[in-house]
Design an enzyme around this catalytic site. Sequence first.
Site, PDB file in Angstrom:
ATOM      1  N   ASP A   8     -55.139  56.584 127.623  1.00 23.77           N
ATOM      2  CA  ASP A   8     -55.422  55.593 128.659  1.00 23.77           C
ATOM      3  C   ASP A   8     -54.060  54.999 129.023  1.00 23.77           C
ATOM      4  O   ASP A   8     -53.506  54.186 128.283  1.00 23.77           O
ATOM      5  CB  ASP A   8     -56.368  54.529 128.068  1.00 23.77           C
ATOM      6  CG  ASP A   8     -56.524  53.316 128.978  1.00 23.77           C
ATOM      7  OD1 ASP A   8     -56.039  53.349 130.116  1.00 23.77           O
ATOM      8  OD2 ASP A   8     -57.152  52.329 128.528  1.00 23.77           O
ATOM      9  N   LYS A  70     -47.507  51.471 136.713  1.00 23.07           N
ATOM     10  CA  LYS A  70     -48.680  52.156 137.262  1.00 23.07           C
ATOM     11  C   LYS A  70     -48.939  51.752 138.717  1.00 23.07           C
ATOM     12  O   LYS A  70     -49.444  52.551 139.505  1.00 23.07           O
ATOM     13  CB  LYS A  70     -49.889  51.814 136.387  1.00 23.07           C
ATOM     14  CG  LYS A  70     -51.125  52.620 136.677  1.00 23.07           C
ATOM     15  CD  LYS A  70     -52.115  52.386 135.570  1.00 23.07           C
ATOM     16  CE  LYS A  70     -53.454  52.994 135.850  1.00 23.07           C
ATOM     17  NZ  LYS A  70     -54.380  52.760 134.725  1.00 23.07           N
ATOM     18  N   GLU A 147     -61.037  56.556 134.764  1.00 22.57           N
ATOM     19  CA  GLU A 147     -61.216  55.615 133.658  1.00 22.57           C
ATOM     20  C   GLU A 147     -62.684  55.227 133.432  1.00 22.57           C
ATOM     21  O   GLU A 147     -63.149  55.261 132.285  1.00 22.57           O
ATOM     22  CB  GLU A 147     -60.351  54.369 133.901  1.00 22.57           C
ATOM     23  CG  GLU A 147     -58.882  54.677 133.666  1.00 22.57           C
ATOM     24  CD  GLU A 147     -57.936  53.710 134.364  1.00 22.57           C
ATOM     25  OE1 GLU A 147     -58.405  52.685 134.882  1.00 22.57           O
ATOM     26  OE2 GLU A 147     -56.729  54.007 134.396  1.00 22.57           O
TER      27      GLU A 147
END
Length: 587
Positions: A8, A70, A147
């Site tokens: 993740d 990100k 996700e």
Amino acid sequence: MGKTIGIDLGTTNSCAAVVENGQPVIIPNEKGNRTTPSVVAFTRIGEQLTGEAALRQAAVNSDRTISSIKRHMGTNWSINIDGKKYSPQEISSIILRKLKKDAENYLGEPVTDAVITVPAYFNDIQRQATKDAGRIAGLNVKRIINEPTSAALAYGLNNGAAQKILVYDLGGGTFDVSVIEIGGDVIEVLATNGDNHLGGDDFDERIVLHLQGVLRKQNGIDLKRDVAAMQRLREAAEQCKKELSSMERARIYLPYLSMNKGEPVNFEYTLTRTEFNELTKDLVARTEGPVRNALNDAGIAASELGRVILVGGSTRIPAVQEKVRALTGKNPERSINPDECVAQGAAMQGDILTEGTLQLYNGGSGILLLDVTPLSLSIETIGGVATRLVERNSTLPVHYSQVFTTAAAFQRSVDINVLQGERPMARDNRSIGRFRLNGIKAAPAGVPQIEVTFDIDVNGILRVSAKDLDTGRAQSITIDDNERMSDAEIEQAIRDAREYAEQDGMRRQAAELNTQAGQLLNQVQSLMQEQKRSLGKEDRNFLKNDIAALQKAVSRNNPAKTTPSNVEEVQRALDNLKQSSSRILGI
Ligand code: AMP
């Protein structure tokens, strides 16, 4: 075959997991923590720091510390450090390399295969950039998965009933909500929504602002410009916020926080959960809109939801859980740690792809994940219109073709402008790639038949092709956006990363040796002073020679520019002085 790890790769924190004996297990980092801050820093002596080490020095080295990378994935953002330009892929690859190394230490074997998660709304370029980051880090990215899909997988296996679920993900810097359908072995993302600039950091900031106000009133001081004090205040605010998730009040104590009229300021304050809720009420309320929009897009009412899953560290805040309950009428699921759930699902997906132990423990039925396109895809046609070929929320993989024709007589080429977005006019959408199909046979307008095909693979990566059905001439692109790294650039980045790892190790060794040398020199010099009377002339000269040699070697060994011979020279001189000082001074 080695194990496939699940990663993740988060905005604020990252987490890695692996399936062991049929169960996903979180991989602790070298500090023993279960999540790793997604922060990278470059020190003045040219070292790379990642995770906690990078976060700790962020306040005093802010222009060489990168967090929330990100947010820049898939853009042409870059940062220049000591003359080298780093792309978001390269910065992310540094985080991934650390996770890979921590996993190797944990498993005791090399790790190359990984499944990496991305937000469901990530477009093709952002997904490809994430895959490229993995490749630069030396990982073979077997699959990019969404996700919320990953979180649902972590939960879905526990309880296999067919149902629609809402994934409410409030992390450190972003809020994502997704509606997912789980049925049998299939998990499908029905809709996504969110707020890219809402997360736990905003909650911390509210406490910081409140405490600054208290300090101004109580002590008459303004900390705004005191970088170190502000950093301590921010850390204390986050800690206080976390404590308020399980307690009604939290005490903040910061001795020597600052100086006021020559006196130290020892700051002490107690914040109650009620006060905290009041300070952050509007932040919690901002999650309402995206939840309603996601439900609308999925075409369902909240009452049709089977389950609600909480993901992201900030969903530990009681007021947030209360809001979710009020919005959905459901008690949200919290049986899996909210900051570990996504990595766990990714590890499970990795295990299924590798045919690992999960398969064995579940009677051989791997779960197939179906994801959707987050935005519609179109091409620009006459009059600047965006003609849609793929609707948003279409289930992946997608293969769709449509035949177009020419607008002008004897037109020999067509330009294909690939667009992403929901707006009817091309200019209001995002152009994600362009290419030209040449060699169309001369014909009146409307005669040539050009077949345009969109292929989106299971990773959400898009390929567009155009074919003249008359001549068979075809042209295709993997979106050739200048924001996307070319293969050559990726190869270069891999080489740089490898070179950097070697250089980094040498620089660290050089810095450590210089420190050791400094300590030994101090020790020897002070002992020589102490034993001045008892030291013979010959011994003294011997020591002096070794001291001078070590000082010279250290002065030549600048860690930022060190070479193997500089390092060797310090090592040799250090060993010599160790030997002579041990013999003569008994160190
Ligand atoms: P994530 O990005 O999912 O790792 O979430 C990170 C965010 O969760 C940070 O803002 C943390 O401060 C926040 N967080 C972690 N634990 C707690 C807690 N016990 N209560 C409130 N917020 C928390």
